[in-house]
Design a protein around this motif. Structure first.
Motif, PDB file in Angstrom:
ATOM      1  N   LEU A 168      -1.572  16.706  -2.692  1.00  0.00           N
ATOM      2  CA  LEU A 168      -1.838  16.731  -4.141  1.00  0.00           C
ATOM      3  C   LEU A 168      -1.853  15.313  -4.703  1.00  0.00           C
ATOM      4  O   LEU A 168      -2.733  14.951  -5.487  1.00  0.00           O
ATOM      5  N   VAL A 169      -0.903  14.495  -4.299  1.00  0.00           N
ATOM      6  CA  VAL A 169      -0.838  13.102  -4.744  1.00  0.00           C
ATOM      7  C   VAL A 169      -2.050  12.343  -4.233  1.00  0.00           C
ATOM      8  O   VAL A 169      -2.662  11.548  -4.948  1.00  0.00           O
ATOM      9  N   LEU A 170      -2.391  12.588  -2.969  1.00  0.00           N
ATOM     10  CA  LEU A 170      -3.541  11.919  -2.377  1.00  0.00           C
ATOM     11  C   LEU A 170      -4.838  12.325  -3.085  1.00  0.00           C
ATOM     12  O   LEU A 170      -5.699  11.487  -3.360  1.00  0.00           O
ATOM     13  N   THR A 171      -4.981  13.586  -3.411  1.00  0.00           N
ATOM     14  CA  THR A 171      -6.162  14.064  -4.122  1.00  0.00           C
ATOM     15  C   THR A 171      -6.249  13.433  -5.511  1.00  0.00           C
ATOM     16  O   THR A 171      -7.329  12.996  -5.934  1.00  0.00           O
ATOM     17  N   CYS A 172      -5.134  13.373  -6.201  1.00  0.00           N
ATOM     18  CA  CYS A 172      -5.116  12.746  -7.541  1.00  0.00           C
ATOM     19  C   CYS A 172      -5.467  11.266  -7.448  1.00  0.00           C
ATOM     20  O   CYS A 172      -6.193  10.737  -8.284  1.00  0.00           O
ATOM     21  N   LEU A 173      -4.936  10.624  -6.430  1.00  0.00           N
ATOM     22  CA  LEU A 173      -5.211   9.210  -6.242  1.00  0.00           C
ATOM     23  C   LEU A 173      -6.691   8.976  -5.964  1.00  0.00           C
ATOM     24  O   LEU A 173      -7.316   8.069  -6.521  1.00  0.00           O
ATOM     25  N   VAL A 174      -7.291   9.804  -5.116  1.00  0.00           N
ATOM     26  CA  VAL A 174      -8.711   9.678  -4.782  1.00  0.00           C
ATOM     27  C   VAL A 174      -9.566   9.952  -6.019  1.00  0.00           C
ATOM     28  O   VAL A 174     -10.537   9.233  -6.291  1.00  0.00           O
ATOM     29  N   LEU A 175      -9.210  10.962  -6.779  1.00  0.00           N
ATOM     30  CA  LEU A 175      -9.978  11.277  -7.996  1.00  0.00           C
ATOM     31  C   LEU A 175      -9.869  10.158  -9.031  1.00  0.00           C
ATOM     32  O   LEU A 175     -10.849   9.813  -9.692  1.00  0.00           O
ATOM     33  N   SER A 176      -8.685   9.585  -9.201  1.00  0.00           N
ATOM     34  CA  SER A 176      -8.547   8.496 -10.161  1.00  0.00           C
ATOM     35  C   SER A 176      -9.311   7.258  -9.715  1.00  0.00           C
ATOM     36  O   SER A 176      -9.907   6.546 -10.523  1.00  0.00           O
ATOM     37  N   ILE A 177      -9.332   6.976  -8.420  1.00  0.00           N
ATOM     38  CA  ILE A 177     -10.103   5.827  -7.930  1.00  0.00           C
ATOM     39  C   ILE A 177     -11.593   6.055  -8.157  1.00  0.00           C
ATOM     40  O   ILE A 177     -12.315   5.156  -8.598  1.00  0.00           O
ATOM     41  N   LEU A 178     -12.060   7.267  -7.883  1.00  0.00           N
ATOM     42  CA  LEU A 178     -13.480   7.579  -8.103  1.00  0.00           C
ATOM     43  C   LEU A 178     -13.844   7.502  -9.588  1.00  0.00           C
ATOM     44  O   LEU A 178     -14.917   7.008  -9.942  1.00  0.00           O
ATOM     45  N   SER A 179     -12.971   7.996 -10.443  1.00  0.00           N
ATOM     46  CA  SER A 179     -13.279   7.945 -11.883  1.00  0.00           C
ATOM     47  C   SER A 179     -13.265   6.511 -12.402  1.00  0.00           C
ATOM     48  O   SER A 179     -14.065   6.141 -13.255  1.00  0.00           O
ATOM     49  N   LEU A 180     -12.361   5.679 -11.920  1.00  0.00           N
ATOM     50  CA  LEU A 180     -12.338   4.274 -12.339  1.00  0.00           C
ATOM     51  C   LEU A 180     -13.533   3.508 -11.789  1.00  0.00           C
ATOM     52  O   LEU A 180     -14.031   2.591 -12.419  1.00  0.00           O
ATOM     53  N   GLN A 181     -13.990   3.881 -10.591  1.00  0.00           N
ATOM     54  CA  GLN A 181     -15.160   3.224 -10.018  1.00  0.00           C
ATOM     55  C   GLN A 181     -16.417   3.557 -10.814  1.00  0.00           C
ATOM     56  O   GLN A 181     -17.329   2.752 -10.911  1.00  0.00           O
ATOM     57  N   SER A 182     -16.484   4.731 -11.399  1.00  0.00           N
ATOM     58  CA  SER A 182     -17.667   5.112 -12.160  1.00  0.00           C
ATOM     59  C   SER A 182     -17.749   4.390 -13.500  1.00  0.00           C
ATOM     60  O   SER A 182     -18.800   4.327 -14.113  1.00  0.00           O
ATOM     61  N   CYS A 183     -16.615   3.851 -13.954  1.00  0.00           N
ATOM     62  CA  CYS A 183     -16.618   3.083 -15.202  1.00  0.00           C
ATOM     63  C   CYS A 183     -17.192   1.699 -14.934  1.00  0.00           C
ATOM     64  O   CYS A 183     -16.769   1.002 -14.021  1.00  0.00           O
ATOM     65  N   ASP A 184     -18.144   1.319 -15.754  1.00  0.00           N
ATOM     66  CA  ASP A 184     -18.759   0.002 -15.607  1.00  0.00           C
ATOM     67  C   ASP A 184     -18.226  -0.888 -16.730  1.00  0.00           C
ATOM     68  O   ASP A 184     -18.674  -0.814 -17.862  1.00  0.00           O
ATOM     69  N   PHE A 185     -17.265  -1.721 -16.424  1.00  0.00           N
ATOM     70  CA  PHE A 185     -16.658  -2.577 -17.430  1.00  0.00           C
ATOM     71  C   PHE A 185     -17.509  -3.803 -17.749  1.00  0.00           C
ATOM     72  O   PHE A 185     -17.247  -4.519 -18.693  1.00  0.00           O
TER      73      PHE A 185
END
Length: 161
Positions: free
Chosen positions: A5-22
């Motif tokens: 569960l922690v690993l899944t949350c971590l992967v999802l947060s990394i993917l969501s942050l990668q999709s943000c173009d700062f």
């Protein structure tokens, strides 16, 4: 279970942050300035009258300056205004506007009584033009005709509310 569960949350947060173009972040101060520059402005009638008075004083100073080498036509083109000069009775025949004719009648009477006549601003009957009227040294009446639309186009930005 907890690790997955922690690993899944971590992967999802990394993917969501990668999709943000700062790199495409908007500069808010520049955006605010642009919004203000495109904002609809309100110009009060007194602002238009004040601007016509200011322009009239500038043109009057230019006409009455001893160092002036410009003709009335070239001054009219420079300021994009209409200039009429002459005796009040002659100008009255040239102007079809009833209100301006009444003003010229009053000026003619005041001149015949040798009264001091300060410059003034008058509106025409339809209200779409302003006239700065003054007496030249030769007892000639000079009418400077300003279109309201021309004044609005050239009004100082700080005056606009």
């Amino acid at each position: 279970m907890k690790k997955s569960l922690v690993l899944t949350c971590l992967v999802l947060s990394i993917l969501s942050l990668q999709s943000c173009d700062f790199s495409k972040r908007i500069d808010t101060t520049a955006a605010v300035k642009e919004m203000k520059s495109r904002q609809v402005k309100r110009i009060l009638p007194q602002d238009i009258t004040n601007k016509a008075d200011t322009w009239g004083q500038e043109v009057q100073a230019m006409i009455e300056s001893p160092s002036n080498k410009l003709s009335l036509d070239s001054i009219a083109k420079q300021f994009q205004i209409r200039i009429q000069s002459g005796k009040a009775i002659n100008l009255k025949q040239q102007n079809k506007d009833k209100k301006i004719q009444e003003v010229l009648d009053a000026l003619e009477y005041s001149l015949s009584m040798n009264q001091e006549i300060p410059p003034s601003i008058q509106k025409n009957t339809s209200g779409d033009s302003l006239f700065y009227i003054f007496i030249h040294k030769k007892q000639d009446v000079i009418l400077l005709g300003f279109s309201k639309s021309q004044i609005v186009l050239n009004i100082d930005k700080p005056l606009i509310k």
